[in-house]
Enzyme design. Structure first.
Site, PDB file in Angstrom:
ATOM      1  N   HIS A 101       0.858  -1.172  -0.203  1.00 58.27           N
ATOM      2  CA  HIS A 101      -0.225   0.068   0.064  1.00 58.27           C
ATOM      3  C   HIS A 101       0.646   1.286   0.069  1.00 58.27           C
ATOM      4  O   HIS A 101       1.928   1.176   0.583  1.00 58.27           O
ATOM      5  CB  HIS A 101      -0.915   0.243   1.056  1.00 58.27           C
ATOM      6  CG  HIS A 101      -0.119  -0.306   2.565  1.00 58.27           C
ATOM      7  ND1 HIS A 101       0.052  -1.582   2.985  1.00 58.27           N
ATOM      8  CD2 HIS A 101       0.349   0.603   3.446  1.00 58.27           C
ATOM      9  CE1 HIS A 101       0.605  -1.425   3.917  1.00 58.27           C
ATOM     10  NE2 HIS A 101       0.545  -0.249   4.210  1.00 58.27           N
ATOM     11  N   MET A 102       0.376   2.315  -0.545  1.00 56.33           N
ATOM     12  CA  MET A 102       0.894   3.461  -0.696  1.00 56.33           C
ATOM     13  C   MET A 102       0.401   4.469   0.169  1.00 56.33           C
ATOM     14  O   MET A 102      -0.763   4.642   0.247  1.00 56.33           O
ATOM     15  CB  MET A 102       1.015   4.246  -2.069  1.00 56.33           C
ATOM     16  CG  MET A 102       1.610   5.339  -2.233  1.00 56.33           C
ATOM     17  SD  MET A 102       1.599   5.863  -4.054  1.00 56.33           S
ATOM     18  CE  MET A 102       2.790   4.624  -4.771  1.00 56.33           C
TER      19      MET A 102
HETATM   20  P1  AMP Z   1       1.630   0.148   7.278  1.00 52.33           P
HETATM   21  O1  AMP Z   1       2.370   0.301   8.652  1.00 52.33           O
HETATM   22  O2  AMP Z   1       2.504   0.739   6.175  1.00 52.33           O
HETATM   23  O3  AMP Z   1       1.494  -1.288   7.035  1.00 52.33           O
HETATM   24  O4  AMP Z   1       0.449   0.765   7.353  1.00 52.33           O
HETATM   25  C1  AMP Z   1      -0.917   0.076   7.669  1.00 52.33           C
HETATM   26  C2  AMP Z   1      -1.857   1.246   7.494  1.00 52.33           C
HETATM   27  O5  AMP Z   1      -3.298   0.609   7.324  1.00 52.33           O
HETATM   28  C3  AMP Z   1      -1.807   1.950   8.848  1.00 52.33           C
HETATM   29  O6  AMP Z   1      -1.853   3.203   8.877  1.00 52.33           O
HETATM   30  C4  AMP Z   1      -3.372   1.522   9.347  1.00 52.33           C
HETATM   31  O7  AMP Z   1      -3.851   2.503  10.300  1.00 52.33           O
HETATM   32  C5  AMP Z   1      -4.159   1.078   8.076  1.00 52.33           C
HETATM   33  N1  AMP Z   1      -5.183   0.549   8.349  1.00 52.33           N
HETATM   34  C6  AMP Z   1      -5.322  -0.865   8.827  1.00 52.33           C
HETATM   35  N2  AMP Z   1      -6.581  -1.613   8.777  1.00 52.33           N
HETATM   36  C7  AMP Z   1      -7.350  -0.418   8.160  1.00 52.33           C
HETATM   37  C8  AMP Z   1      -8.759  -0.407   7.815  1.00 52.33           C
HETATM   38  N3  AMP Z   1      -9.469  -1.377   8.148  1.00 52.33           N
HETATM   39  N4  AMP Z   1      -9.025   0.792   7.143  1.00 52.33           N
HETATM   40  C9  AMP Z   1      -8.516   1.695   7.161  1.00 52.33           C
HETATM   41  N5  AMP Z   1      -7.138   1.737   7.191  1.00 52.33           N
HETATM   42  C10 AMP Z   1      -6.501   0.697   7.787  1.00 52.33           C
END
Ligand code: AMP
Length: 116
Positions: A101-102
């Site tokens: 993800h970005m």
């Molecule tokens: P990373 O640390 O780069 O893996 O970022 C994962 C991101 O996903 C974090 O900023 C979380 O807050 C976000 N995240 C996880 N679950 C959800 C969700 N159900 N809806 C929206 N964002 C999410």
């Protein structure tokens, strides 16, 4: 080793999020725990656990992630002031969700790139 994550359910509309954009290649939605005034995640509709799993066949998808980021930034009104795109990979980066993800962050001054 890597199993599909909650992001697959978001892509398939099995759980609701604040959806910003979706097409045949990518999906974008607002981060549930925003780290800036605007914090949107742009993800491929294809399951790719980490950037280490990216292959040349994914190049079209990765390109779309960038063009969609620019479109969303424009739509959100932050193109001119600027924004930051971040992709984390594995433990040292703090990657939490193993579906690439970005992060699109903006809407305020973002400070230095790193604060270790
Ligand atoms: P990373 O640390 O780069 O893996 O970022 C994962 C991101 O996903 C974090 O900023 C979380 O807050 C976000 N995240 C996880 N679950 C959800 C969700 N159900 N809806 C929206 N964002 C999410």
């Amino acid at each position: 080793m890597f199993k599909e994550t909650i992001f697959s359910k978001i892509i398939n509309r099995e759980i609701s999020v604040d959806l910003v954009y979706q097409d045949e290649l990518v999906t974008a939605f607002r981060d549930i725990e925003p780290k800036a005034a605007i914090h949107i995640l742009i993800i491929p509709n294809t399951f790719i656990p980490t950037i280490n799993h990216v292959k040349s066949i994914h190049e079209k998808i990765l390109g779309r992630m960038i063009t969609v980021a620019a479109k969303i930034a424009y739509d959100e009104g932050i193109s001119k002031d600027g924004y930051r795109l971040i992709m984390n990979c594995n433990r040292h980066s703090g990657q939490e969700v193993y579906h690439i993800h970005m992060h699109l962050l903006g809407g305020q001054p973002l400070g230095p790139l790193l604060s270790i």
